[in-house]
Design a protein around this motif. Structure first.
Motif, PDB file in Angstrom:
ATOM      1  N   SER A 137      53.293  63.310  10.299  1.00 24.34           N
ATOM      2  CA  SER A 137      53.189  63.797   8.926  1.00 24.34           C
ATOM      3  C   SER A 137      54.020  62.922   7.997  1.00 24.34           C
ATOM      4  CB  SER A 137      53.664  65.250   8.822  1.00 24.34           C
ATOM      5  OG  SER A 137      55.084  65.307   8.862  1.00 24.34           O
ATOM      6  N   LYS A 138      53.795  63.083   6.686  1.00 21.67           N
ATOM      7  CA  LYS A 138      54.524  62.279   5.701  1.00 21.67           C
ATOM      8  C   LYS A 138      56.006  62.633   5.662  1.00 21.67           C
ATOM      9  CE  LYS A 138      53.630  65.490   1.882  1.00 21.67           C
ATOM     10  NZ  LYS A 138      53.057  65.636   0.521  1.00 21.67           N
ATOM     11  N   HIS A 139      56.367  63.807   6.174  1.00 22.78           N
ATOM     12  CA  HIS A 139      57.756  64.255   6.098  1.00 22.78           C
ATOM     13  C   HIS A 139      58.686  63.449   7.007  1.00 22.78           C
ATOM     14  CE1 HIS A 139      56.231  67.593   3.786  1.00 22.78           C
ATOM     15  NE2 HIS A 139      55.421  67.923   4.785  1.00 22.78           N
ATOM     16  N   VAL A 140      58.123  62.779   7.994  1.00 24.24           N
ATOM     17  CA  VAL A 140      58.949  61.980   8.901  1.00 24.24           C
ATOM     18  C   VAL A 140      59.446  60.722   8.216  1.00 24.24           C
ATOM     19  CG1 VAL A 140      58.946  60.645  11.052  1.00 24.24           C
ATOM     20  CG2 VAL A 140      57.826  62.868  10.977  1.00 24.24           C
ATOM     21  N   HIS A 141      58.579  60.077   7.440  1.00 27.50           N
ATOM     22  CA  HIS A 141      58.907  58.775   6.867  1.00 27.50           C
ATOM     23  C   HIS A 141      59.118  58.787   5.357  1.00 27.50           C
ATOM     24  CE1 HIS A 141      57.131  57.205  10.722  1.00 27.50           C
ATOM     25  NE2 HIS A 141      58.183  56.428  10.596  1.00 27.50           N
ATOM     26  N   SER A 142      59.059  59.957   4.731  1.00 28.68           N
ATOM     27  CA  SER A 142      59.219  60.033   3.277  1.00 28.68           C
ATOM     28  C   SER A 142      60.300  61.042   2.917  1.00 28.68           C
ATOM     29  CB  SER A 142      57.900  60.438   2.607  1.00 28.68           C
ATOM     30  OG  SER A 142      56.877  59.501   2.903  1.00 28.68           O
ATOM     31  N   HIS A 143      60.913  60.826   1.759  1.00 31.24           N
ATOM     32  CA  HIS A 143      61.950  61.733   1.275  1.00 31.24           C
ATOM     33  C   HIS A 143      61.295  62.910   0.557  1.00 31.24           C
ATOM     34  CE1 HIS A 143      65.247  59.106   2.352  1.00 31.24           C
ATOM     35  NE2 HIS A 143      64.696  58.097   1.694  1.00 31.24           N
ATOM     36  N   THR A 144      60.737  63.839   1.334  1.00 26.34           N
ATOM     37  CA  THR A 144      60.108  65.015   0.749  1.00 26.34           C
ATOM     38  C   THR A 144      61.105  66.175   0.706  1.00 26.34           C
ATOM     39  OG1 THR A 144      59.295  65.846   2.879  1.00 26.34           O
ATOM     40  CG2 THR A 144      57.885  64.301   1.678  1.00 26.34           C
ATOM     41  N   VAL A 145      60.893  67.087  -0.231  1.00 21.02           N
ATOM     42  CA  VAL A 145      61.770  68.254  -0.353  1.00 21.02           C
ATOM     43  C   VAL A 145      61.694  69.101   0.914  1.00 21.02           C
ATOM     44  CG1 VAL A 145      62.186  70.407  -1.602  1.00 21.02           C
ATOM     45  CG2 VAL A 145      61.595  68.316  -2.860  1.00 21.02           C
ATOM     46  N   LEU A 146      60.478  69.324   1.404  1.00 20.37           N
ATOM     47  CA  LEU A 146      60.314  70.130   2.615  1.00 20.37           C
ATOM     48  C   LEU A 146      60.973  69.450   3.812  1.00 20.37           C
ATOM     49  CD1 LEU A 146      59.133  72.540   4.120  1.00 20.37           C
ATOM     50  CD2 LEU A 146      57.005  71.221   4.413  1.00 20.37           C
ATOM     51  N   GLY A 147      60.762  68.126   3.940  1.00 19.20           N
ATOM     52  CA  GLY A 147      61.338  67.403   5.066  1.00 19.20           C
ATOM     53  C   GLY A 147      62.854  67.494   5.098  1.00 19.20           C
ATOM     54  N   TRP A 148      63.477  67.244   3.946  1.00 22.33           N
ATOM     55  CA  TRP A 148      64.943  67.293   3.895  1.00 22.33           C
ATOM     56  C   TRP A 148      65.465  68.720   4.043  1.00 22.33           C
ATOM     57  CZ3 TRP A 148      68.745  64.135   4.696  1.00 22.33           C
ATOM     58  CH2 TRP A 148      68.561  62.763   4.553  1.00 22.33           C
ATOM     59  N   THR A 149      64.763  69.683   3.509  1.00 20.18           N
ATOM     60  CA  THR A 149      65.203  71.078   3.635  1.00 20.18           C
ATOM     61  C   THR A 149      65.210  71.510   5.101  1.00 20.18           C
ATOM     62  OG1 THR A 149      64.329  71.636   1.446  1.00 20.18           O
ATOM     63  CG2 THR A 149      64.733  73.460   2.975  1.00 20.18           C
ATOM     64  N   ILE A 150      64.105  71.225   5.792  1.00 19.08           N
ATOM     65  CA  ILE A 150      64.017  71.596   7.218  1.00 19.08           C
ATOM     66  C   ILE A 150      65.047  70.830   8.030  1.00 19.08           C
ATOM     67  CG2 ILE A 150      62.536  71.576   9.256  1.00 19.08           C
ATOM     68  CD1 ILE A 150      61.824  73.692   7.174  1.00 19.08           C
TER      69      ILE A 150
ATOM     70  N   ASP B 210      52.745  54.871  19.711  1.00 18.90           N
ATOM     71  CA  ASP B 210      54.168  54.745  19.390  1.00 18.90           C
ATOM     72  C   ASP B 210      54.570  55.863  18.437  1.00 18.90           C
ATOM     73  OD1 ASP B 210      56.578  54.009  18.018  1.00 18.90           O
ATOM     74  OD2 ASP B 210      56.305  51.964  18.713  1.00 18.90           O
ATOM     75  N   VAL B 211      55.638  56.535  18.770  1.00 15.40           N
ATOM     76  CA  VAL B 211      55.999  57.744  18.037  1.00 15.40           C
ATOM     77  C   VAL B 211      56.189  57.500  16.547  1.00 15.40           C
ATOM     78  CG1 VAL B 211      58.447  57.448  18.591  1.00 15.40           C
ATOM     79  CG2 VAL B 211      57.611  59.687  17.937  1.00 15.40           C
ATOM     80  N   PHE B 212      56.718  56.342  16.162  1.00 12.93           N
ATOM     81  CA  PHE B 212      56.971  56.078  14.742  1.00 12.93           C
ATOM     82  C   PHE B 212      55.969  55.103  14.131  1.00 12.93           C
ATOM     83  CE2 PHE B 212      61.376  57.264  16.149  1.00 12.93           C
ATOM     84  CZ  PHE B 212      61.397  58.487  15.498  1.00 12.93           C
ATOM     85  N   GLY B 213      55.148  54.476  14.957  1.00 13.39           N
ATOM     86  CA  GLY B 213      54.091  53.615  14.466  1.00 13.39           C
ATOM     87  C   GLY B 213      54.583  52.444  13.623  1.00 13.39           C
ATOM     88  N   ASN B 214      53.700  51.956  12.762  1.00 10.66           N
ATOM     89  CA  ASN B 214      54.029  50.852  11.856  1.00 10.66           C
ATOM     90  C   ASN B 214      54.791  51.424  10.658  1.00 10.66           C
ATOM     91  OD1 ASN B 214      54.184  48.668  10.183  1.00 10.66           O
ATOM     92  ND2 ASN B 214      51.972  48.245  10.158  1.00 10.66           N
ATOM     93  N   GLU B 215      56.044  51.014  10.502  1.00  9.44           N
ATOM     94  CA  GLU B 215      56.898  51.593   9.467  1.00  9.44           C
ATOM     95  C   GLU B 215      56.980  50.745   8.201  1.00  9.44           C
ATOM     96  OE1 GLU B 215      60.141  54.342  11.597  1.00  9.44           O
ATOM     97  OE2 GLU B 215      60.612  52.198  11.707  1.00  9.44           O
ATOM     98  N   GLU B 216      56.189  49.725   8.110  1.00 10.16           N
ATOM     99  CA  GLU B 216      56.256  48.845   6.940  1.00 10.16           C
ATOM    100  C   GLU B 216      55.945  49.625   5.665  1.00 10.16           C
ATOM    101  OE1 GLU B 216      54.280  44.661   5.284  1.00 10.16           O
ATOM    102  OE2 GLU B 216      53.751  45.469   7.263  1.00 10.16           O
ATOM    103  N   GLY B 217      56.858  49.558   4.699  1.00 11.70           N
ATOM    104  CA  GLY B 217      56.671  50.238   3.425  1.00 11.70           C
ATOM    105  C   GLY B 217      57.125  51.683   3.397  1.00 11.70           C
ATOM    106  N   ASN B 218      57.565  52.206   4.538  1.00 11.89           N
ATOM    107  CA  ASN B 218      58.008  53.602   4.573  1.00 11.89           C
ATOM    108  C   ASN B 218      59.390  53.755   3.935  1.00 11.89           C
ATOM    109  OD1 ASN B 218      55.701  54.478   5.908  1.00 11.89           O
ATOM    110  ND2 ASN B 218      56.589  54.175   7.927  1.00 11.89           N
ATOM    111  N   GLN B 219      59.639  54.897   3.334  1.00 13.96           N
ATOM    112  CA  GLN B 219      60.945  55.165   2.732  1.00 13.96           C
ATOM    113  C   GLN B 219      62.026  55.340   3.795  1.00 13.96           C
ATOM    114  OE1 GLN B 219      59.857  58.663   0.429  1.00 13.96           O
ATOM    115  NE2 GLN B 219      59.831  57.481  -1.479  1.00 13.96           N
ATOM    116  N   ILE B 220      61.689  56.034   4.873  1.00 13.24           N
ATOM    117  CA  ILE B 220      62.625  56.242   5.977  1.00 13.24           C
ATOM    118  C   ILE B 220      62.115  55.473   7.186  1.00 13.24           C
ATOM    119  CG2 ILE B 220      63.728  57.937   7.487  1.00 13.24           C
ATOM    120  CD1 ILE B 220      63.242  60.041   5.326  1.00 13.24           C
ATOM    121  N   GLN B 221      62.885  54.507   7.626  1.00 13.01           N
ATOM    122  CA  GLN B 221      62.488  53.682   8.770  1.00 13.01           C
ATOM    123  C   GLN B 221      63.438  53.928   9.937  1.00 13.01           C
ATOM    124  OE1 GLN B 221      62.140  49.597   7.480  1.00 13.01           O
ATOM    125  NE2 GLN B 221      60.373  50.027   6.182  1.00 13.01           N
TER     126      GLN B 221
END
Length: 452
Positions: A332-345, A31-42
């Motif tokens: 990667s963590k950038h999909v489900h977390s509010h990272t600087v790199l993730g938001w910048t890209i 599953d592309v997004f997997g188990n999202e429990e506890g993730n910042q971005i769901q």
């Protein structure tokens, strides 16, 4: 003792293990997004109702504006038959896409599906096609928004500046990271385009064109007829987003409810709107049809539809950005977390999608014709033809090979027919679009870039 039968969503295509390396399979093996429990971005937050609204907001947007002009070319009867047939056909292909997604939960977009069916080359072609089509769709609704502002301002400002205003607003609305964050905008957008359509019908009924000509059928050439029917064909061109929408549903198995809602609403609304507008306007119906209304009514309907154009553009550009983002940051963590790199890209990708659409809409005088070519090349497959490959693939690999294809001969026939219809629309639509460009240049109808 026989093995327990797996649910469709639990089955995996043996073709992945047979054809590709472990490294390649690992890209799409869950599953592309997997188990999202506890993730910042769901991501998996959408209900089927809000998926319906997003689909309507994206598909019905420009669809109703061009359909009445098709009746003016071929007449009421052929156009109505085509609108209803294509609506039913689009529902059938939606069912094939939904089944394929449930069988392959790792599929997030057309590129992932292309990888399963055609290998790495298929992934690149279908991914690139999705991006191109999404950006062309963004440009199309940006131009519709510019037309709306031009009408509302009585051409009081340079059209390029108006397009820039629409583009900037579209970029801002595209920024939420998940479709769930856009879902309420989808509801608002669907309501706006519906209200605009009803208001246009009222305006046409109150102000019918005197001595209008209404025809049940109109003799015409193949070129003119196909040019007219491209409007209803591409009025259903939204399937390229289906995999992404289903991937963000809480209950993917409810996806067909959303498809039924979309196609039922779109087909009914298209048919009623087109007939009413044509009956009161006749063979002088323009495209967009709102230009056929008296100035006051045109302004009112454009004012209401403007919000839909902007939100629809945000959905298109969001789609292009999300495909690229997931492609590079999947797992990667950038999909489900509010990272600087993730938001910048992410911001860069959204900005790039809208900016490219804006530049093409202003710098390419034949951009409206290029939209027709991209629709012919990609929408013909994403909405219709490729669904046949999905059915053939899963029937062969998940249900028993050639024996299953022979046993399900009716489904096999329909799938092959779907592929052939998609190919015909692709070839004929591309030919018509290219011929239109040639005629535009020969008649001097092509303007200059970056002008008002």
């Amino acid at each position: 003792m026989s093995e327990p039968e797996l649910h469709d969503s639990e089955k995996q295509s043996p073709r992945l293990d047979e054809k590709f390396t472990k490294a390649e399979v690992s890209e799409v093996d869950a599953d592309v997004f997997g188990n999202e429990e506890g993730n910042q971005i769901q991501y998996k937050t959408l209900s089927w109702q809000f998926v319906s609204f997003l689909m309507i907001a994206e598909i019905v947007s420009n669809g109703i504006l061009s359909l009445p002009s098709a009746l003016a070319v071929v007449g009421i009867v052929p156009a109505l038959i085509l609108i209803v047939f294509l609506g039913i056909f689009a529902l059938y292909t939606a069912k094939l896409l939904v089944d394929f997604k449930l069988n392959h939960p790792e599929v997030h977009n057309m590129g992932d599906a292309g990888f399963i069916i055609f290998g790495p080359v298929g992934r690149e072609i279908l991914s690139t096609g999705t991006i191109i089509f999404a950006i062309a769709g963004t440009g199309s609704v940006l131009l519709s928004g510019q037309q709306a502002l031009t009408t509302l301002s009585n051409k009081g400002m340079c059209a390029m500046y108006l397009l820039l205003i629409v583009s900037a607003t579209t970029f801002v609305l595209a920024l939420p990271r998940t479709l769930g964050r856009l879902s309420h905008l989808g509801l608002f957008s669907a309501a706006l385009i519906t209200l605009s359509g009803f208001l246009a019908m009222v305006g046409a009924g109150i102000n019918p064109v005197p001595e209008r000509v209404i025809s049940a059928t109109i003799p015409t050439t193949f070129y003119e007829a196909f040019l007219a029917i491209t409007n209803p064909v591409f009025a259903y061109a939204g399937h390229f987003m289906f995999f992404m929408l289903i991937s963000e549903m809480r209950e993917p198995q409810d996806a067909m409810k959303a498809a039924w809602c979309l196609q039922g609403f779109a087909t009914t609304f298209y048919a009623v709107f087109s007939i009413v507008m044509y009956v009161y306007i006749g063979n002088t119906a323009q495209s967009p049809i709102l230009f056929s209304l008296p100035p006051a009514w045109a302004k009112a309907t454009f004012a209401i539809a403007l919000g839909n154009f902007i939100i629809s553009g945000a959905l298109y550009s969001h789609t292009a950005a999300l495909l690229v983002f997931i492609r590079f940051f999947r797992r990667s963590k950038h999909v489900h977390s509010h990272t600087v790199l993730g938001w910048t890209i992410w911001i860069i990708l959204c900005f790039a999608a809208v900016t490219i659409a804006f530049v093409f809409a202003t710098a390419v005088p034949i951009f409206s014709y290029i939209i027709g070519i991209t629709a012919a090349l990609f929408a013909s497959w994403y909405t219709y033809g490729i669904a046949g490959f999905f059915w053939l693939h899963d029937t062969y690999y998940l249900e028993g090979g050639y024996r299953a294809l022979r046993r399900k001969y009716l489904g096999t026939t329909l799938a092959v027919g779907t592929i052939l219809i998609g190919a015909f629309i692709c070839v004929a639509g591309t030919w018509v679009s290219i011929k239109l460009i040639v005629e535009a240049y020969s008649s001097g109808a092509v303007g200059r870039p970056f002008t008002c």
